[in-house]
Write a protein that holds these residues in place. Structure first.
Motif, short mmCIF file in Angstrom:
data_model
loop_
_atom_site.label_atom_id
_atom_site.label_comp_id
_atom_site.label_asym_id
_atom_site.label_seq_id
_atom_site.Cartn_x
_atom_site.Cartn_y
_atom_site.Cartn_z
N THR A 23 0.83 -1.19 0.00
CA THR A 23 0.00 0.00 0.00
C THR A 23 0.87 1.25 0.00
OG1 THR A 23 -0.09 -0.03 2.40
CG2 THR A 23 -1.85 -1.18 1.23
N GLN A 24 0.33 2.30 -0.55
CA GLN A 24 1.05 3.57 -0.56
C GLN A 24 1.03 4.18 0.85
OE1 GLN A 24 2.71 4.58 -3.28
NE2 GLN A 24 2.06 2.60 -4.10
N PRO A 25 2.11 4.82 1.25
CA PRO A 25 2.13 5.44 2.58
C PRO A 25 1.02 6.47 2.72
CG PRO A 25 4.33 5.38 1.61
CD PRO A 25 3.37 4.98 0.53
N ASN A 26 0.35 6.48 3.87
CA ASN A 26 -0.69 7.47 4.12
C ASN A 26 -0.16 8.51 5.10
OD1 ASN A 26 -0.77 6.22 6.63
ND2 ASN A 26 -2.48 4.91 6.05
N LEU A 27 -1.05 9.43 5.48
CA LEU A 27 -0.62 10.51 6.36
C LEU A 27 -0.08 9.98 7.67
CD1 LEU A 27 -0.39 13.51 6.99
CD2 LEU A 27 -2.79 13.46 7.75
N ALA A 28 -0.76 8.97 8.24
CA ALA A 28 -0.30 8.41 9.51
C ALA A 28 1.10 7.82 9.38
CB ALA A 28 -1.28 7.34 10.00
N ASP A 29 1.37 7.16 8.24
CA ASP A 29 2.71 6.60 8.02
C ASP A 29 3.77 7.70 8.00
OD1 ASP A 29 1.73 4.00 7.82
OD2 ASP A 29 1.34 4.22 5.68
N HIS A 30 3.46 8.80 7.30
CA HIS A 30 4.41 9.90 7.21
C HIS A 30 4.65 10.56 8.58
CE1 HIS A 30 4.92 9.80 2.91
NE2 HIS A 30 3.62 9.92 2.69
N LEU A 31 3.56 10.73 9.33
CA LEU A 31 3.71 11.35 10.65
C LEU A 31 4.49 10.45 11.60
CD1 LEU A 31 0.18 12.96 11.18
CD2 LEU A 31 2.32 14.10 10.56
N LEU A 32 4.23 9.14 11.52
CA LEU A 32 4.97 8.20 12.36
C LEU A 32 6.45 8.24 12.02
CD1 LEU A 32 5.02 5.91 14.45
CD2 LEU A 32 4.55 4.30 12.59
N GLN A 33 6.78 8.30 10.73
CA GLN A 33 8.18 8.37 10.32
C GLN A 33 8.81 9.68 10.78
OE1 GLN A 33 9.65 5.65 8.86
NE2 GLN A 33 11.51 6.77 9.39
N MET A 34 8.05 10.76 10.72
CA MET A 34 8.55 12.05 11.19
C MET A 34 8.89 11.98 12.68
SD MET A 34 6.71 15.81 11.02
CE MET A 34 5.52 15.46 12.33
N TRP A 35 8.02 11.31 13.45
CA TRP A 35 8.27 11.15 14.88
C TRP A 35 9.52 10.31 15.13
CZ3 TRP A 35 5.71 6.92 18.16
CH2 TRP A 35 6.12 7.02 19.49
N LYS A 36 9.64 9.20 14.39
CA LYS A 36 10.79 8.31 14.58
C LYS A 36 12.10 9.00 14.19
CE LYS A 36 8.41 3.86 14.11
NZ LYS A 36 8.29 2.62 13.32
N ASP A 37 12.07 9.78 13.09
CA ASP A 37 13.29 10.46 12.64
C ASP A 37 13.65 11.65 13.51
OD1 ASP A 37 13.41 8.64 10.59
OD2 ASP A 37 12.53 9.98 9.08
N THR A 38 12.67 12.19 14.24
CA THR A 38 12.80 13.37 15.11
C THR A 38 13.24 14.62 14.35
OG1 THR A 38 15.11 13.01 15.79
CG2 THR A 38 13.39 11.89 17.07
N GLU A 39 13.14 14.60 13.03
CA GLU A 39 13.51 15.78 12.25
C GLU A 39 12.51 16.91 12.54
OE1 GLU A 39 14.40 17.11 7.61
OE2 GLU A 39 13.90 15.02 8.11
N GLY A 40 13.02 18.06 12.90
CA GLY A 40 12.17 19.19 13.20
C GLY A 40 11.57 19.15 14.59
N ALA A 41 11.88 18.13 15.40
CA ALA A 41 11.34 18.04 16.76
C ALA A 41 11.85 19.22 17.58
CB ALA A 41 11.75 16.73 17.41
N ASP A 42 10.94 19.84 18.36
CA ASP A 42 11.32 21.03 19.10
C ASP A 42 10.94 20.99 20.57
OD1 ASP A 42 8.62 21.12 18.71
OD2 ASP A 42 8.57 23.10 17.79
N VAL A 43 10.60 19.80 21.06
CA VAL A 43 10.33 19.65 22.49
C VAL A 43 10.76 18.25 22.92
CG1 VAL A 43 7.96 18.81 22.15
CG2 VAL A 43 8.60 19.88 24.33
#
Length: 341
Positions: free
Chosen positions: A166-186
């Motif tokens: 399946t193609q990545p959905n919004l939840a997949d992208h957000l989960l990856q963003m959390w795991k990568d911590t890119e842009g995390a500010d807290v």
């Protein structure tokens, strides 16, 4: 006509993309079978064998069979070696070699090529009828105190399977963003374990996080918020839910889902502790909008004094309260009147 063609092309371009993949898994293992006192095995008879211990590859059990006098009469003075499928499974695709070694497994006596077979009923063994000449084995046995090693290198290929991708959905992208911590500010320090996250996303997803990060109870001059009243795995499950709108598929978290409610209670407690003249009106609106009864009651109690209420009425937060939740004024006045009795 051209417009219709363009519309059709755009329609095709915007169709959902799907894909699939064929997955083939293979597993390889090596097993050494040490044969001691070979000379005592010589002459045991054609078709008779000694066997190794059972070893597992790809979920199937295997054994090596060594025939000192050959597997059958036409082996012409050779010993035989076979790989046997102890599991007697159906249609197992294999590729293997059996070779004789000497000197503690460091020198090859044979260099036989690989055999590729699908092992199935009624034949559960394949190998080398003319594995090595018996005369050679006798001389090697004398040189190595009667000890020889048969090494099996076995690869088992599992059945092909086709998986839909399946193609990545919004939840997949957000989960990856959390795991990568890119842009995390807290950063949250939970019992000493650190969790990086994104303020804006947390605030958008949760009124409790919004109050913690941007509201009257926000942490001043720090990007690290300390939480000691909740287990780290529960907080991890909460963050996972906040980013993906789904719970972790882990037995730990199925048992600890009450922890999300526990965290809400902890944050409500912090809100109550932070109430003052400047923040109480804003906090009361927040409590009303999100049905935080304890916080609401704490705010009403704080404003029950006429002197305090007069000070609160001078704040911007109170103006916001009158505009967004005018019905709260009735509850405030009722609280003040009861406190005067």
């Amino acid at each position: 006509m051209a417009n219709n063609s363009t519309s059709a092309a755009n329609h095709v371009h915007n169709l959902p993309k799907t894909s699939s993949r064929c997955i083939t898994e293979s597993f390889t293992a090596t097993h050494d079978f040490e044969v001691t006192n070979y000379l005592q095995l010589d002459g045991m008879g054609v078709g008779k064998f000694v066997y190794s211990g059972t070893f597992s590859v790809a979920g199937y059990d295997w054994s090596i069979r060594f025939y000192p006098d050959g597997v059958r009469d036409d082996c012409d003075g050779n010993a035989s070696a076979f790989l046997y499928c102890v599991s007697q499974a159906k249609a197992v695709r294999t590729k293997f070699t059996l070779n004789m070694l000497e000197k503690e497994g460091k020198v090859k006596v044979t260099d036989l090529g690989a055999i590729e077979r699908i092992i199935s009923s009624p034949t559960y063994d394949w190998g080398y009828p003319r594995f090595v000449e018996k005369s050679k084995l006798k001389s090697l046995s004398h040189a190595n105190s009667g000890n020889l090693i048969i090494r099996c290198v076995l690869t088992v290929t599992k059945e092909h399977r086709t998986d839909a991708v399946t193609q990545p959905n919004l939840a997949d992208h957000l989960l990856q963003m959390w795991k990568d911590t890119e842009g995390a500010d807290v950063t949250f320090s939970v019992c000493g374990q650190l969790f990086r996250a994104h303020r804006c996303l947390l605030a958008a997803r949760s009124p409790v996080f919004k109050a913690e990060l941007f509201g009257p109870m926000k942490e001043k001059a720090t990007n690290c918020i300390k939480i000691d009243d909740i287990e780290p795995q529960i907080f991890e499950a909460l963050l996972h839910f906040t980013y993906t709108d789904s719970m972790l598929d882990d037995e730990r978290f199925k048992e600890d889902r009450y922890g999300v409610e526990k965290l809400r209670v902890i944050c409500e407690g912090k809100l109550c502790e932070s109430i003052d003249v400047e923040t109480v009106a804003t906090t009361l609106v927040l409590a009303e909008q999100h049905h935080c009864k304890d916080v609401k009651e704490a705010c009403l109690e704080f404003m029950a004094s006429r002197k305090v209420l007069r000070a609160v009425m001078e704040t911007d937060g109170f103006k916001h309260l009158v505009t967004t939740c005018p019905l709260l004024m009735k509850e405030i006045l009722e609280k003040v009147s009861r406190s005067d009795l």
